[in-house]
Design a protein around this motif. Structure first.
Motif, PDB file in Angstrom:
ATOM      1  N   ALA A   1      40.848  76.044 -47.561  1.00 58.86           N
ATOM      2  CA  ALA A   1      40.821  74.682 -47.029  1.00 58.86           C
ATOM      3  C   ALA A   1      40.471  74.698 -45.542  1.00 58.86           C
ATOM      4  O   ALA A   1      39.721  73.847 -45.053  1.00 58.86           O
ATOM      5  CB  ALA A   1      42.176  74.005 -47.254  1.00 58.86           C
ATOM      6  N   GLY A   2      41.014  75.685 -44.810  1.00 62.77           N
ATOM      7  CA  GLY A   2      40.667  75.817 -43.399  1.00 62.77           C
ATOM      8  C   GLY A   2      39.196  76.123 -43.203  1.00 62.77           C
ATOM      9  O   GLY A   2      38.543  75.559 -42.302  1.00 62.77           O
TER      10      GLY A   2
ATOM     11  N   VAL B   1      41.926  76.065 -36.040  1.00 63.06           N
ATOM     12  CA  VAL B   1      42.013  75.832 -37.488  1.00 63.06           C
ATOM     13  C   VAL B   1      42.258  77.144 -38.223  1.00 63.06           C
ATOM     14  O   VAL B   1      43.106  77.223 -39.128  1.00 63.06           O
ATOM     15  CB  VAL B   1      40.729  75.147 -38.010  1.00 63.06           C
ATOM     16  CG1 VAL B   1      40.713  75.129 -39.540  1.00 63.06           C
ATOM     17  CG2 VAL B   1      40.630  73.726 -37.473  1.00 63.06           C
TER      18      VAL B   1
ATOM     19  N   LEU C   1      37.274  72.950 -43.695  1.00 60.80           N
ATOM     20  CA  LEU C   1      37.416  72.043 -42.550  1.00 60.80           C
ATOM     21  C   LEU C   1      36.504  72.476 -41.400  1.00 60.80           C
ATOM     22  O   LEU C   1      35.854  71.626 -40.761  1.00 60.80           O
ATOM     23  CB  LEU C   1      38.874  72.025 -42.093  1.00 60.80           C
ATOM     24  CG  LEU C   1      39.225  71.097 -40.921  1.00 60.80           C
ATOM     25  CD1 LEU C   1      38.871  69.653 -41.256  1.00 60.80           C
ATOM     26  CD2 LEU C   1      40.701  71.215 -40.572  1.00 60.80           C
TER      27      LEU C   1
ATOM     28  N   SER D   1      33.245  70.356 -39.924  1.00 61.04           N
ATOM     29  CA  SER D   1      33.168  69.969 -38.509  1.00 61.04           C
ATOM     30  C   SER D   1      31.782  70.188 -37.928  1.00 61.04           C
ATOM     31  O   SER D   1      31.433  69.598 -36.903  1.00 61.04           O
ATOM     32  CB  SER D   1      34.207  70.755 -37.696  1.00 61.04           C
ATOM     33  OG  SER D   1      33.827  72.117 -37.567  1.00 61.04           O
TER      34      SER D   1
END
Length: 559
Positions: free
Chosen positions: A15-16, A40, A19, A23
């Motif tokens: 999930a990180g 993150v 993300l 970005s």
């Protein structure tokens, strides 16, 4: 939370990574984007570590009746049908062997993430403008690869479905390839390609064996033959709370999935271990050139996992990968990835094909001795500090190979414990190499001299790591090696005696390294060498505390 604890541990890093990738679609300054990616990644690595510590504390290890050779009743199980047509499930859980490996992967991943940050430098430190530090190059991509790699590692150790295991096993391949090939040293492309080809070749053999075992699990003639020849073993498969076979409406035997349906075949690793323990796969006749099915599949899987160990002579990719990889990636490679070879052997070869394992035990014992003694001798000839540590990892994995084929509880427990203790110690050793390389921009042992006078904190930590690795009593490395030697001596006395000599060789190359680097006259070139900074302390001191503590030996093995 407990119901999905393992999924949180496995997929939080992914999930990180998602993300950070998302970005990239938003306009940001380069420095801001890099800092965002670092934060993150740090959070996405810290959460699994916290959950892993909770798992470590909460794990009871009291799963009841054995589930097959080298399996106990898994805990924290999550199970759902993934691909119904192929009987593939999302099936994860941990037992006494895998729980310590899941914890190890979360810890080493967090340490590697911290080591990837260019923060907390001393004022007198500086980067070589001609060779920018890896932590400042293509930061978002680096962090994404690091987090995907963490998901692959945790997922591999937690998988209870062979297909799922293979998916996670392959997920680790590409991130490691890019982390070496993009952020590595001068010969990074060569090292990355060599790593990729060796691992991919092993993966092909593993996939063939997985498919073959899957189809044999649904062979009704074999099941009927087992029922006729070994009624006790067959009844154990169809009766009791832990039965693995269920009878379908058409009268055929199959395997119940998590949704209640019965499938003709299975990828369930626990069920396959029960079938192998009962002797199902040994009933298949001569398969190829007079070689039985079980032995051929054993060889396929063993080669695949031996590449990862790495076992001599399949080890040649490791020194190149270690030397060219950035320090945090060497930490993950030695601390976690090498352990997957031994883990895979225990879960596949030893658990599913026990008879074939006993047939090849003598060969594996010889390879174990060669790994330990040969790699230790090679260490004596090394001039590059990182190569010395790389070959020492090859040597220490030989202890696990020997302990596994002794077939005694202390030896197998020592082999499994060695995975954990060496994971901690080797990670510390590679971090220590990275510290001196960041300052001196070389790793030549002979290029230093007397630096203990200017970097006493660094010297003390390196001494601790060296003594833990060579098996000094009172440190965790001694516990695992002693268990292996003690448990193996009665079954394999000559092999054990040869392996025991490596303790002297190990002490020789470590003490000689200390003498050349830290003792004697100070090399004036390094008279102003800075000692540890806070980033390095945050990575080294936790690892240094673990080999020094009896708590580091808290692991269990269901044999």
């Amino acid at each position: 939370m407990d119901a999905h604890l393992l999924s949180y541990i496995i997929f939080t890093p992914l999930a990180g990574a998602a993300l950070i990738t998302a970005s990239l679609a938003f306009p940001m300054q380069k420095a801001a984007r890099e800092q965002f990616s670092r934060y993150v990644a740090l959070i996405a690595s810290a959460i699994p570590l916290v959950l892993g510590i909770y798992l470590w504390i909460a794990y009871k290890g009291a799963g009841g009746a054995p589930m097959g050779s080298l399996w106990s009743q898994p805990e924290y199980v999550e199970r759902a049908v993934w691909i119904p047509s192929m009987s593939i499930e999302y099936f994860v859980g941990v037992d006494g062997i895998s729980v310590s490996m899941v914890i190890l992967s979360t810890l080493i991943s967090m340490i590697a993430c911290i080591a990837s940050m260019p923060w907390w430098k001393r004022k007198d430190e500086h980067d070589d403008p001609h060779h920018p530090h890896f932590s400042t190059v293509k930061v978002p991509g680096y962090m994404v690869m690091l987090l995907i790699l963490q998901t692959g590692m945790s997922g591999t150790f937690a998988s209870l479905d062979m297909f799922l295991f293979f998916v996670f096993w392959e997920v680790m391949l590409l991130p490691m390839y890019f982390l070496i090939g993009i952020w590595g040293g001068p010969r990074k492309e060569y090292a990355a390609i060599k790593f990729f080809l060796f691992t991919l070749a092993g993966s092909v053999l593993l996939l063939l064996a997985i498919i073959a075992l899957y189809y044999r699990s649904g062979d009704q003639n074999l099941l009927a033959q087992l029922a006729a020849q070994n009624k006790v073993a067959f009844n154990d498969l169809i009766a009791g709370p832990n039965h693995v076979l269920s009878q379908a409406a058409n009268g055929q035997w199959g395997y119940r999935l998590s949704d209640g349906t019965i499938s003709a075949r299975t990828f369930n690793m626990v069920a396959l271990a029960r079938l192998g323990h009962a002797g199902l796969f040994d009933l298949v006749g001569p398969f190829l050139g007079g070689v039985t099915f079980a032995k051929l599949m054993w060889v396929f899987m063993f080669i695949a996992f031996a590449v990862k160990v790495p076992m001599v002579p399949l080890h040649t990719w490791l020194p190149d990968a270690h030397v060219e990889a950035p320090t945090p990636i060497s930490v993950i490679l030695a601390g976690v990835l090498l352990k997957m070879g031994i883990y895979g052997m225990l879960r596949f070869n030893w658990a599913m094909l026990p008879s074939a394992t006993k047939s090849f035990a003598g060969v594996v014992a010889v390879f174990g001795v060669i790994n330990v003694v040969y790699a230790a001798m090679v260490c004596l000839a090394q001039k590059d500090l990182k190569k010395l540590i790389a070959y020492s990892s090859v040597s220490h994995m030989g202890f696990s190979l020997l302990g596994m084929v002794a077939f005694t509880e202390p030896a197998i427990s020592g082999a499994v414990l060695n995975l954990f203790t060496h994971g901690i110690i080797s990670a510390m050793l590679f971090l220590i190499v990275g510290v001196i390389y960041d300052r001196a921009h070389h790793r030549e042992i002979e290029g230093f001299g007397g630096i203990a006078k200017v970097v006493p904190e660094y010297t003390a930590l390196m001494g601790l790591a060296f003594f833990a690795s060579l098996g000094l009593p009172g440190l965790a490395g001694f516990v695992s090696e002693f268990l292996v030697l003690n448990g193996s001596f009665m079954a394999l006395p000559w092999h054990t005696a040869l392996v025991a000599t490596s303790v002297i060789i190990t002490a020789a190359y470590y003490l000689w390294t200390i003498q050349r680097m830290f003792l004697g006259k100070l090399n004036e070139k390094y008279s102003h060498l800075p000692d540890l900074n806070w980033r390095e302390r945050l990575t080294l001191y936790p690892l240094g505390a673990l080999p020094s503590s009896s708590a580091s030996t808290r692991t269990s093995c269901s044999s």
